[in-house]
Design a protein around this motif. Structure first.
Motif, PDB file in Angstrom:
ATOM      1  N   ASN A 237     -32.822  50.071  31.387  1.00 47.71           N
ATOM      2  CA  ASN A 237     -32.588  50.525  32.563  1.00 47.71           C
ATOM      3  C   ASN A 237     -32.074  49.325  33.524  1.00 47.71           C
ATOM      4  O   ASN A 237     -32.996  48.430  33.970  1.00 47.71           O
ATOM      5  N   PRO A 238     -30.742  48.864  33.758  1.00 46.40           N
ATOM      6  CA  PRO A 238     -30.252  47.672  34.239  1.00 46.40           C
ATOM      7  C   PRO A 238     -30.840  47.743  35.694  1.00 46.40           C
ATOM      8  O   PRO A 238     -31.126  46.627  36.325  1.00 46.40           O
ATOM      9  N   ASP A 239     -30.907  49.037  36.585  1.00 42.99           N
ATOM     10  CA  ASP A 239     -31.574  48.897  37.952  1.00 42.99           C
ATOM     11  C   ASP A 239     -33.013  48.177  38.060  1.00 42.99           C
ATOM     12  O   ASP A 239     -33.472  47.669  38.956  1.00 42.99           O
ATOM     13  N   HIS A 240     -33.555  47.984  36.860  1.00 45.20           N
ATOM     14  CA  HIS A 240     -34.832  47.268  36.826  1.00 45.20           C
ATOM     15  C   HIS A 240     -34.562  45.777  37.300  1.00 45.20           C
ATOM     16  O   HIS A 240     -35.642  45.163  37.936  1.00 45.20           O
ATOM     17  N   LEU A 241     -33.441  45.220  37.097  1.00 46.83           N
ATOM     18  CA  LEU A 241     -33.003  44.101  37.699  1.00 46.83           C
ATOM     19  C   LEU A 241     -33.246  43.906  39.039  1.00 46.83           C
ATOM     20  O   LEU A 241     -33.656  42.934  39.852  1.00 46.83           O
TER      21      LEU A 241
ATOM     22  N   ASP B 145     -38.935  41.014  30.616  1.00 45.60           N
ATOM     23  CA  ASP B 145     -38.724  42.142  30.974  1.00 45.60           C
ATOM     24  C   ASP B 145     -37.435  42.784  30.399  1.00 45.60           C
ATOM     25  O   ASP B 145     -36.859  43.552  30.635  1.00 45.60           O
ATOM     26  N   GLN B 146     -37.114  42.054  29.461  1.00 41.70           N
ATOM     27  CA  GLN B 146     -35.591  42.319  28.602  1.00 41.70           C
ATOM     28  C   GLN B 146     -35.409  43.754  28.097  1.00 41.70           C
ATOM     29  O   GLN B 146     -34.576  44.318  28.304  1.00 41.70           O
ATOM     30  N   SER B 147     -36.532  44.191  27.564  1.00 40.67           N
ATOM     31  CA  SER B 147     -36.606  45.422  26.950  1.00 40.67           C
ATOM     32  C   SER B 147     -36.520  46.580  28.107  1.00 40.67           C
ATOM     33  O   SER B 147     -35.701  47.454  27.922  1.00 40.67           O
TER      34      SER B 147
ATOM     35  N   TYR C 214     -29.192  35.765  32.020  1.00 42.49           N
ATOM     36  CA  TYR C 214     -30.132  34.735  31.920  1.00 42.49           C
ATOM     37  C   TYR C 214     -31.460  35.405  31.456  1.00 42.49           C
ATOM     38  O   TYR C 214     -32.018  35.998  32.103  1.00 42.49           O
ATOM     39  N   ASP C 215     -31.710  35.151  29.980  1.00 41.50           N
ATOM     40  CA  ASP C 215     -32.994  35.564  29.442  1.00 41.50           C
ATOM     41  C   ASP C 215     -33.667  34.630  28.514  1.00 41.50           C
ATOM     42  O   ASP C 215     -34.989  34.682  28.157  1.00 41.50           O
ATOM     43  N   LYS C 216     -33.013  33.617  28.022  1.00 39.37           N
ATOM     44  CA  LYS C 216     -33.494  32.672  26.890  1.00 39.37           C
ATOM     45  C   LYS C 216     -33.403  31.211  27.336  1.00 39.37           C
ATOM     46  O   LYS C 216     -33.996  30.428  26.752  1.00 39.37           O
ATOM     47  N   GLN C 217     -33.211  31.114  28.747  1.00 39.55           N
ATOM     48  CA  GLN C 217     -32.975  29.674  29.277  1.00 39.55           C
ATOM     49  C   GLN C 217     -33.996  29.151  29.895  1.00 39.55           C
ATOM     50  O   GLN C 217     -35.078  29.923  30.302  1.00 39.55           O
TER      51      GLN C 217
END
Length: 210
Positions: A55-59, A48-50, A115-118
């Protein structure tokens, strides 16, 4: 009339089956729980990086949907209230748990935002005793030092389910930080004032730590 009754019974049966299936699927031990929660959460962070960049709230949505089912926010909230819990009503405690849960969603979102590629590796299963334990998780990324996370978990005496109540990242306990931050405010200003403060914070868009 009969068709409506059969339809209603079918819906109820479906809900019961869904709840039973969900209970059967719940991880049986703290190690598999951390592995399941980490796999779901990190996979979602990666996919969901895009959306997160737009929208950081998507976190918050990711944490709520993938990690929160494995977190005992009520137990953590009561730890934050501490000895002041004797001066609170049941309604105040429920309101605090709800506000604190949303607050912790933002805290976990901030802690895991980058953390997105780990890849993640949970420590091997080992024998445990008692109803409190910890499980170590290693976050790995090519060309960078490993990052250690520690999840602290508690076994519910009624349900038999394990749930996490704290995460230690870079030697910082999220629960201890919130106990220091909010526990003093509860003693100083009362729980109602802190509930209102948390609700106001939760209503704001998520601002990520850099």
């Amino acid at each position: 009339m009969l068709k409506k009754m059969l339809l209603a019974l079918g819906v109820v049966a479906g809900l019961i089956f869904s709840l039973v299936a969900r209970a059967d699927d719940y991880p049986a031990d703290p190690f598999s729980l951390v592995q399941t929660a980490a796999n779901k959460t990190f996979a979602r962070l990666k996919s969901d990086q895009s959306e997160i960049k737009k929208n950081p709230d998507h976190l918050r949505t990711i944490i709520r949907e993938e990690l929160l089912p494995y977190i005992d926010t009520r137990f953590a909230a009561f730890k934050v209230i501490g000895n002041q819990i004797k001066q609170t009503t049941a309604e105040q405690r429920d309101d605090f748990v709800q506000a604190f849960t949303e607050y912790m969603i933002s805290s976990y979102a901030n802690a895991l935002a980058h953390y997105d590629k780990q890849t993640v590796q949970v420590e091997p299963t080992r024998a445990i005793s008692g109803d409190i334990t910890s499980v170590n998780l290693t976050v790995k990324e090519a060309g960078k030092p490993d990052i250690m996370l520690e999840f602290k978990l508690r076994k519910n005496s009624k349900t038999g389910q394990w749930k996490a109540f704290d995460m230690v990242a870079e030697r910082i306990s999220l629960l201890s930080a919130k106990q220091s931050e909010l526990g003093g405010l509860i003693r100083q200003n009362g729980i109602d004032a802190v509930i209102k403060q948390l609700q106001e914070h939760n209503a704001k868009p998520l601002v990520l730590d850099k």
